[in-house]
Design a protein around this motif. Structure first.
Motif, mmCIF file in Angstrom:
data_model
loop_
_atom_site.group_PDB
_atom_site.id
_atom_site.type_symbol
_atom_site.label_atom_id
_atom_site.label_comp_id
_atom_site.label_asym_id
_atom_site.label_seq_id
_atom_site.Cartn_x
_atom_site.Cartn_y
_atom_site.Cartn_z
ATOM 1 N N TYR A 107 34.873 -10.915 22.815
ATOM 2 C CA TYR A 107 34.036 -10.327 21.762
ATOM 3 C C TYR A 107 32.703 -11.047 21.626
ATOM 4 O O TYR A 107 31.912 -10.717 20.747
ATOM 5 C CB TYR A 107 34.774 -10.398 20.421
ATOM 6 N N SER A 108 32.442 -12.022 22.480
ATOM 7 C CA SER A 108 31.187 -12.773 22.406
ATOM 8 C C SER A 108 30.147 -12.167 23.343
ATOM 9 O O SER A 108 30.456 -11.292 24.162
ATOM 10 C CB SER A 108 31.427 -14.243 22.772
ATOM 11 N N SER A 109 28.920 -12.666 23.233
ATOM 12 C CA SER A 109 27.845 -12.227 24.133
ATOM 13 C C SER A 109 27.769 -13.086 25.393
ATOM 14 O O SER A 109 26.865 -12.916 26.212
ATOM 15 C CB SER A 109 26.497 -12.286 23.389
ATOM 16 N N ASP A 110 28.720 -14.014 25.544
ATOM 17 C CA ASP A 110 28.755 -14.874 26.719
ATOM 18 C C ASP A 110 29.585 -14.214 27.824
ATOM 19 O O ASP A 110 30.477 -13.410 27.556
ATOM 20 C CB ASP A 110 29.406 -16.221 26.389
ATOM 21 N N ALA A 111 29.273 -14.595 29.042
ATOM 22 C CA ALA A 111 30.159 -14.248 30.151
ATOM 23 C C ALA A 111 31.229 -15.338 30.240
ATOM 24 O O ALA A 111 30.926 -16.526 30.117
ATOM 25 C CB ALA A 111 29.385 -14.158 31.452
ATOM 26 N N ILE A 112 32.469 -14.941 30.413
ATOM 27 C CA ILE A 112 33.567 -15.893 30.595
ATOM 28 C C ILE A 112 33.958 -15.823 32.066
ATOM 29 O O ILE A 112 34.543 -14.843 32.521
ATOM 30 C CB ILE A 112 34.774 -15.551 29.702
ATOM 31 N N TYR A 113 33.620 -16.877 32.800
ATOM 32 C CA TYR A 113 33.863 -16.851 34.241
ATOM 33 C C TYR A 113 35.337 -17.078 34.599
ATOM 34 O O TYR A 113 35.840 -16.524 35.578
ATOM 35 C CB TYR A 113 33.003 -17.905 34.937
ATOM 36 N N SER A 114 36.030 -17.883 33.806
ATOM 37 C CA SER A 114 37.445 -18.141 34.058
ATOM 38 C C SER A 114 38.035 -18.840 32.846
ATOM 39 O O SER A 114 37.308 -19.417 32.026
ATOM 40 C CB SER A 114 37.649 -19.009 35.302
ATOM 41 N N PHE A 115 39.363 -18.780 32.739
ATOM 42 C CA PHE A 115 40.050 -19.547 31.697
ATOM 43 C C PHE A 115 41.463 -19.863 32.177
ATOM 44 O O PHE A 115 42.020 -19.168 33.034
ATOM 45 C CB PHE A 115 40.069 -18.794 30.357
ATOM 46 N N SER A 116 42.035 -20.920 31.615
ATOM 47 C CA SER A 116 43.395 -21.313 31.961
ATOM 48 C C SER A 116 44.065 -21.921 30.735
ATOM 49 O O SER A 116 43.401 -22.448 29.845
ATOM 50 C CB SER A 116 43.398 -22.322 33.107
ATOM 51 N N VAL A 117 45.391 -21.825 30.709
ATOM 52 C CA VAL A 117 46.160 -22.435 29.625
ATOM 53 C C VAL A 117 47.279 -23.271 30.233
ATOM 54 O O VAL A 117 47.845 -22.921 31.279
ATOM 55 C CB VAL A 117 46.752 -21.374 28.669
ATOM 56 N N THR A 118 47.587 -24.376 29.578
ATOM 57 C CA THR A 118 48.693 -25.234 29.991
ATOM 58 C C THR A 118 49.457 -25.645 28.743
ATOM 59 O O THR A 118 48.872 -25.855 27.683
ATOM 60 C CB THR A 118 48.200 -26.487 30.724
ATOM 61 N N GLY A 119 50.765 -25.747 28.892
ATOM 62 C CA GLY A 119 51.563 -26.123 27.739
ATOM 63 C C GLY A 119 53.024 -26.265 28.077
ATOM 64 O O GLY A 119 53.427 -26.187 29.240
ATOM 65 N N PRO A 120 53.872 -26.471 27.070
ATOM 66 C CA PRO A 120 55.301 -26.670 27.288
ATOM 67 C C PRO A 120 56.032 -25.376 27.546
ATOM 68 O O PRO A 120 55.478 -24.286 27.401
ATOM 69 C CB PRO A 120 55.749 -27.296 25.955
ATOM 70 N N ARG A 121 57.307 -25.492 27.960
ATOM 71 C CA ARG A 121 58.223 -24.363 28.078
ATOM 72 C C ARG A 121 57.736 -23.325 29.091
ATOM 73 O O ARG A 121 57.958 -22.139 28.935
ATOM 74 C CB ARG A 121 58.467 -23.733 26.715
ATOM 75 N N GLY A 122 57.035 -23.781 30.117
ATOM 76 C CA GLY A 122 56.608 -22.873 31.175
ATOM 77 C C GLY A 122 55.369 -22.060 30.873
ATOM 78 O O GLY A 122 55.009 -21.166 31.645
ATOM 79 N N MET A 123 54.685 -22.362 29.775
ATOM 80 C CA MET A 123 53.508 -21.563 29.398
ATOM 81 C C MET A 123 52.261 -22.104 30.077
ATOM 82 O O MET A 123 51.406 -22.761 29.462
ATOM 83 C CB MET A 123 53.361 -21.518 27.876
ATOM 84 N N ASN A 124 52.133 -21.814 31.357
ATOM 85 C CA ASN A 124 50.979 -22.223 32.161
ATOM 86 C C ASN A 124 50.477 -21.013 32.939
ATOM 87 O O ASN A 124 51.266 -20.315 33.575
ATOM 88 C CB ASN A 124 51.376 -23.329 33.137
ATOM 89 N N GLY A 125 49.183 -20.783 32.893
ATOM 90 C CA GLY A 125 48.627 -19.643 33.623
ATOM 91 C C GLY A 125 47.118 -19.592 33.463
ATOM 92 O O GLY A 125 46.502 -20.477 32.866
ATOM 93 N N GLY A 126 46.526 -18.557 33.992
ATOM 94 C CA GLY A 126 45.077 -18.415 33.913
ATOM 95 C C GLY A 126 44.655 -16.968 34.022
ATOM 96 O O GLY A 126 45.439 -16.096 34.418
ATOM 97 N N GLY A 127 43.404 -16.712 33.637
ATOM 98 C CA GLY A 127 42.896 -15.347 33.634
ATOM 99 C C GLY A 127 41.604 -15.204 34.411
ATOM 100 O O GLY A 127 40.933 -16.197 34.731
ATOM 101 N N ALA A 128 41.260 -13.972 34.689
ATOM 102 C CA ALA A 128 40.067 -13.659 35.475
ATOM 103 C C ALA A 128 38.823 -13.637 34.585
ATOM 104 O O ALA A 128 38.896 -13.826 33.368
ATOM 105 C CB ALA A 128 40.262 -12.312 36.161
ATOM 106 N N ASN A 129 37.678 -13.392 35.226
ATOM 107 C CA ASN A 129 36.409 -13.409 34.502
ATOM 108 C C ASN A 129 36.225 -12.146 33.664
ATOM 109 O O ASN A 129 36.821 -11.103 33.932
ATOM 110 C CB ASN A 129 35.246 -13.562 35.480
#
Length: 242
Positions: free
Chosen positions: A98-120
């Motif tokens: 919802y921002s005016s920025d471009a999001i080139y990539s993102f990733s999340v890390t955490g417990p209980r197998g909650m690790n992953g990432g998303g596209a731009n």
């Protein structure tokens, strides 16, 4: 007629040795004694080896307990309580911007197998937010637990269409809390808002009122967190354009 009488003693041979029959008999007794002695000694050696192996194993377990006491106590608690292995579902990762920025990539890390990432994602436009296509995968525990926290990292650019000025490029990080979700889910989402703010959630048909993908999160949403610029990661990102 004279009676036949056995001799009082076995006659000695000219060499002073026992006759072959008796010598073989006594040799057999000696051999059997030796075999029993060897078998007994072998059994004792096996028992000694077993005790030595047991002591080595106990020492190793003690060292492991000292190095990782937390993990062992967790395992003991699970075993004592008969806890079943937690069910983890595989889910896709997507994002809304919802921002005016471009999001080139993102990733999340955490417990209980909650690790992953998303596209731009591109910036938001009049019709709605920019959106990232689904990427595989992230673990989603079947049962939500309170205060489940993840680290999210994303790279944004406030001047995505200026190919000479990269001053708007930065990498940000934040610790986010996963809102409660229902047992039936449909993927993990990261939602980016103006001012380097972000929220994460597990889509579940908005079972608890905090996971509605059709409505932009309110500014007072308690699960929105402002990101902090990471200078080292930002410098690494800038080097790609040099």
């Amino acid at each position: 007629m004279s009676a036949f009488r056995l001799p009082n003693a076995m006659p000695e041979t000219s060499t002073g040795r026992l006759p072959e029959g008796k010598r073989a008999y006594e040799n057999g007794i000696t051999t059997n004694k030796r075999r029993r002695t060897m078998a007994k000694n072998g059994l004792n050696r096996k028992r000694t080896h077993r005790w030595q192996a047991a002591l080595v194993l106990l020492s190793a377990l003690g060292a492991l307990s000292a190095c990782s006491g937390e993990s062992r106590s967790d395992l003991s608690a699970d075993a004592a309580g008969g806890a079943a292995k937690e069910e983890i579902y595989g889910g896709g990762v997507r994002g809304l911007n919802y921002s005016s920025d471009a999001i080139y990539s993102f990733s999340v890390t955490g417990p209980r197998g909650m690790n992953g990432g998303g596209a731009n994602m591109g910036p938001a436009y009049k019709e709605g937010p920019g959106e990232a296509g689904e990427k595989c995968c992230i673990g989603i525990p079947k049962v939500w637990k309170p205060n489940t926290q993840l680290k999210i990292e994303w790279e944004r650019d406030r001047k995505p269409f200026d190919y000479k000025d990269r001053s708007g490029l930065a990498v940000l990080t934040a610790i986010v809390t996963v809102p409660e979700y229902a047992a039936r889910t449909s993927g993990f989402w990261a939602i980016f808002l103006p001012g380097d703010r972000v929220k994460v959630m597990v889509a579940d048909g908005n079972a608890n009122g905090h996971n509605d993908l059709n409505v932009r999160p309110a500014d007072d949403d308690p699960f929105i967190v402002k990101g902090v610029r990471d200078e080292a990661l930002t410098q690494q990102a800038l080097e790609r354009f040099q």
